[in-house]
Write a protein that holds these residues in place. Structure first.
Motif, PDB file in Angstrom:
ATOM      1  N   SER A 125       0.825  -1.210   0.000  1.00  0.00           N
ATOM      2  CA  SER A 125       0.000   0.000   0.000  1.00  0.00           C
ATOM      3  C   SER A 125       0.859   1.259   0.000  1.00  0.00           C
ATOM      4  N   GLY A 126       0.281   2.324  -0.546  1.00  0.00           N
ATOM      5  CA  GLY A 126       0.950   3.620  -0.527  1.00  0.00           C
ATOM      6  C   GLY A 126       2.303   3.606  -1.192  1.00  0.00           C
ATOM      7  N   GLY A 127       2.432   2.847  -2.291  1.00  0.00           N
ATOM      8  CA  GLY A 127       3.718   2.765  -2.971  1.00  0.00           C
ATOM      9  C   GLY A 127       4.799   2.151  -2.108  1.00  0.00           C
ATOM     10  N   GLY A 128       4.387   1.259  -1.192  1.00  0.00           N
ATOM     11  CA  GLY A 128       5.342   0.595  -0.312  1.00  0.00           C
ATOM     12  C   GLY A 128       5.614   1.344   0.975  1.00  0.00           C
ATOM     13  N   ARG A 129       4.859   2.456   1.198  1.00  0.00           N
ATOM     14  CA  ARG A 129       5.052   3.232   2.429  1.00  0.00           C
ATOM     15  C   ARG A 129       3.814   3.243   3.329  1.00  0.00           C
ATOM     16  N   CYS A 130       2.776   2.559   2.941  1.00  0.00           N
ATOM     17  CA  CYS A 130       1.575   2.351   3.755  1.00  0.00           C
ATOM     18  C   CYS A 130       0.900   3.660   4.183  1.00  0.00           C
ATOM     19  N   ASN A 131      -0.140   4.020   3.438  1.00  0.00           N
ATOM     20  CA  ASN A 131      -0.978   5.169   3.815  1.00  0.00           C
ATOM     21  C   ASN A 131      -1.921   4.675   4.915  1.00  0.00           C
ATOM     22  N   PHE A 132      -1.422   4.714   6.175  1.00  0.00           N
ATOM     23  CA  PHE A 132      -2.023   3.927   7.251  1.00  0.00           C
ATOM     24  C   PHE A 132      -3.267   4.542   7.885  1.00  0.00           C
ATOM     25  N   THR A 133      -3.495   5.836   7.731  1.00  0.00           N
ATOM     26  CA  THR A 133      -4.743   6.451   8.191  1.00  0.00           C
ATOM     27  C   THR A 133      -4.869   7.824   7.569  1.00  0.00           C
ATOM     28  N   ASN A 134      -5.902   8.562   7.976  1.00  0.00           N
ATOM     29  CA  ASN A 134      -6.139   9.917   7.488  1.00  0.00           C
ATOM     30  C   ASN A 134      -6.563  10.791   8.661  1.00  0.00           C
ATOM     31  N   LEU A 135      -6.088  12.027   8.688  1.00  0.00           N
ATOM     32  CA  LEU A 135      -6.445  12.941   9.776  1.00  0.00           C
ATOM     33  C   LEU A 135      -7.908  13.347   9.730  1.00  0.00           C
TER      34      LEU A 135
ATOM     35  N   ASP B 279       7.548   7.130   6.909  1.00  0.00           N
ATOM     36  CA  ASP B 279       8.747   7.706   6.292  1.00  0.00           C
ATOM     37  C   ASP B 279       9.543   6.626   5.580  1.00  0.00           C
ATOM     38  N   GLY B 280       9.552   5.451   6.151  1.00  0.00           N
ATOM     39  CA  GLY B 280      10.289   4.326   5.573  1.00  0.00           C
ATOM     40  C   GLY B 280       9.336   3.298   4.973  1.00  0.00           C
ATOM     41  N   SER B 281       9.752   2.059   4.992  1.00  0.00           N
ATOM     42  CA  SER B 281       9.004   0.985   4.345  1.00  0.00           C
ATOM     43  C   SER B 281       7.769   0.559   5.142  1.00  0.00           C
ATOM     44  N   ALA B 282       6.733   0.146   4.405  1.00  0.00           N
ATOM     45  CA  ALA B 282       5.515  -0.376   5.018  1.00  0.00           C
ATOM     46  C   ALA B 282       5.769  -1.657   5.795  1.00  0.00           C
ATOM     47  N   THR B 283       6.876  -2.331   5.506  1.00  0.00           N
ATOM     48  CA  THR B 283       7.168  -3.571   6.242  1.00  0.00           C
ATOM     49  C   THR B 283       7.352  -3.302   7.733  1.00  0.00           C
TER      50      THR B 283
ATOM     51  N   ALA C 107      -8.280  -3.017  -8.599  1.00  0.00           N
ATOM     52  CA  ALA C 107      -9.070  -2.293  -7.588  1.00  0.00           C
ATOM     53  C   ALA C 107      -8.370  -2.338  -6.238  1.00  0.00           C
ATOM     54  N   GLU C 108      -8.368  -1.210  -5.541  1.00  0.00           N
ATOM     55  CA  GLU C 108      -7.727  -1.181  -4.228  1.00  0.00           C
ATOM     56  C   GLU C 108      -8.607  -1.805  -3.157  1.00  0.00           C
ATOM     57  N   VAL C 109      -9.922  -1.739  -3.334  1.00  0.00           N
ATOM     58  CA  VAL C 109     -10.852  -2.312  -2.360  1.00  0.00           C
ATOM     59  C   VAL C 109     -12.081  -2.859  -3.062  1.00  0.00           C
TER      60      VAL C 109
ATOM     61  N   ASN D 252      -9.634   3.352   4.472  1.00  0.00           N
ATOM     62  CA  ASN D 252      -9.928   1.919   4.588  1.00  0.00           C
ATOM     63  C   ASN D 252      -9.044   1.234   5.618  1.00  0.00           C
ATOM     64  N   PHE D 253      -7.789   1.670   5.719  1.00  0.00           N
ATOM     65  CA  PHE D 253      -6.944   1.122   6.783  1.00  0.00           C
ATOM     66  C   PHE D 253      -7.500   1.505   8.156  1.00  0.00           C
ATOM     67  N   GLN D 254      -7.972   2.741   8.310  1.00  0.00           N
ATOM     68  CA  GLN D 254      -8.507   3.110   9.617  1.00  0.00           C
ATOM     69  C   GLN D 254      -9.734   2.282   9.960  1.00  0.00           C
ATOM     70  N   TRP D 255     -10.568   1.992   8.967  1.00  0.00           N
ATOM     71  CA  TRP D 255     -11.712   1.107   9.223  1.00  0.00           C
ATOM     72  C   TRP D 255     -11.223  -0.282   9.660  1.00  0.00           C
ATOM     73  N   ALA D 256     -10.146  -0.775   9.030  1.00  0.00           N
ATOM     74  CA  ALA D 256      -9.601  -2.076   9.420  1.00  0.00           C
ATOM     75  C   ALA D 256      -9.109  -2.044  10.863  1.00  0.00           C
ATOM     76  N   TRP D 257      -8.324  -1.015  11.213  1.00  0.00           N
ATOM     77  CA  TRP D 257      -7.822  -0.927  12.591  1.00  0.00           C
ATOM     78  C   TRP D 257      -8.975  -0.831  13.589  1.00  0.00           C
TER      79      TRP D 257
END
Length: 391
Positions: free
Chosen positions: A44-54, A103-107, A334-336, A376-381
């Protein structure tokens, strides 16, 4: 073997549910068909994980009942997840429109969640696809390649149909239906749109051109980048509107939101001389797009000789260009998945099936779909957290 909780799926929602249940002292097993956990997090996020939204809010979610998500989202918020990222030492930044990335990798996110599961005493079985799930007494029996596993509770976090090359399937929907739960219509979402050959003749020469714009369908619109492709249109604005578009609908492109192209073209005409339309358009748009628009406009000769009303019509089209897609790129890109387990059959506070005590559904498998940009990540969390408090 008997467990307190079996979680089906080692994605964002499943791992969160497992961590929370494990921290409550529950004996938890997570099953996943993949060889590694959190594969969608990794890419996700080009390998940087767009993990939530403000900007998490109800209007950023779609479904038969978009407000269903609010209970979980308000009890485990984006700020709660950010605090956990900070505690884990994972650096992040805001990119645009409230979107937060590592800032770094989604891993880093995957590794952190796996560590937290281990710390909570959770067992993780990978390359171990769950099979049939049936009632056994007051609990459940789950068929696996390592034998039948029994549990008091089952959390279904198997995702949707998007990106089948990663093993996505309709397993979670079939499981829900097997227990009598309704599943709403599913379709690809956050996906590029495709067009018929007559539109592609015009669009294809622009493949690779990107620009900021506004894409609308009905009363919904998004101001973000759009991208011309060999098969149609993509880019964030188009992916966003794909969740609202249906076959037969038109979309409207505004290539110059906030600008006044008619005034620019009229001013260029008034300057006289032998200036060309492409040059005037290039002051407003990427050069390749400007040149293509000029060549296909039907307007020829020096700009000074063009009729003002013809320039006005061209300017109007730049801000209200109607197109009718014929489809999308489908689940492959599709992303979702839009749609899923009907929220009418779920408890919004716990994610438990109202008619099947002990059975929970979290994440993408549920009929809750967020906008692009970490929603969608925030919904998952949040949904995983909610189920983990009680499963």
């Amino acid at each position: 073997m008997s467990w307190d909780v079996i979680v089906l799926g080692a994605g964002a929602a499943g791992m969160m549910a497992a961590i929370e249940a494990g921290r409550r002292g529950r004996r938890v097993l997570v099953l996943d068909h993949a060889a590694k956990p959190g594969e969608k997090i990794r890419i996700s996020g080009g390998g940087r994980c767009n993990f939530t939204n403000l900007g998490i809010a109800a209007n950023a979610y779609l479904g038969a009942n978009p407000r269903f998500a609010l209970s979980a989202l308000k009890r485990f918020t984006q700020w709660d997840f950010i605090a956990r990222m900070d505690a884990a030492g994972i650096a992040w930044h805001e990119k645009t429109l409230g979107q937060l990335f590592c800032d770094g990798s989604a891993t880093q996110v995957v590794d952190w969640l796996v560590r937290d599961m281990a710390s909570a005493g959770v067992d993780l079985w990978l390359s171990c696809a769950p099979g049939a799930v049936t009632r056994r007494g007051e609990g459940f029996a789950v068929e696996t390649p390592r034998g039948v596993q029994e549990a008091a509770s089952v959390v279904v976090a198997t995702g949707g149909k998007s990106i089948p090359k990663m093993g996505a399937s309709a397993y979670g929907y079939r499981l829900a239906e097997g227990f009598g739960l309704a599943v709403t219509e599913t379709r690809p979402a956050l996906v590029p749109l495709t067009f018929a050959e007559q539109e592609l003749d015009w669009l294809r020469p622009l493949a690779g051109v990107s620009l900021p714009g506004r894409v609308s369908c009905g009363r919904q619109g998004f101001d973000e980048a759009l991208l011309f492709t060999h098969r149609g249109l993509s880019g964030p604005a188009v992916l966003q509107i794909s969740s609202y578009w249906r076959e037969g609908d038109e979309i409207a492109l505004n290539l110059l939101p906030g600008a006044k192209p008619a005034e620019v073209l009229r001013a260029a005409k008034a300057q006289g001389g032998k200036g060309q339309l492409a040059g005037a358009l290039a002051r407003l748009l990427p050069e390749r797009l400007a040149r293509h628009l000029a060549e296909t406009s039907g307007l020829t000769g020096p700009l000074a000789e063009m009729r003002s009303d013809a320039l006005d019509r061209l300017a109007a089209r730049l801000q209200d260009w109607r197109l009718k897609p014929v489809g999308s790129e489908g689940y492959r890109t599709a992303e979702v998945t839009l749609g899923g387990v009907d929220t009418a059959g779920l408890d919004g506070r716990t994610m438990q099936a109202k008619a099947v005590p002990g059975l929970y559904f979290v994440g993408e498998v549920v009929d809750v779909t967020g906008w692009l940009g970490g929603y969608n990540f925030q919904w998952a969390w949040s949904s995983g957290w909610a189920a983990g408090q009680v499963a």
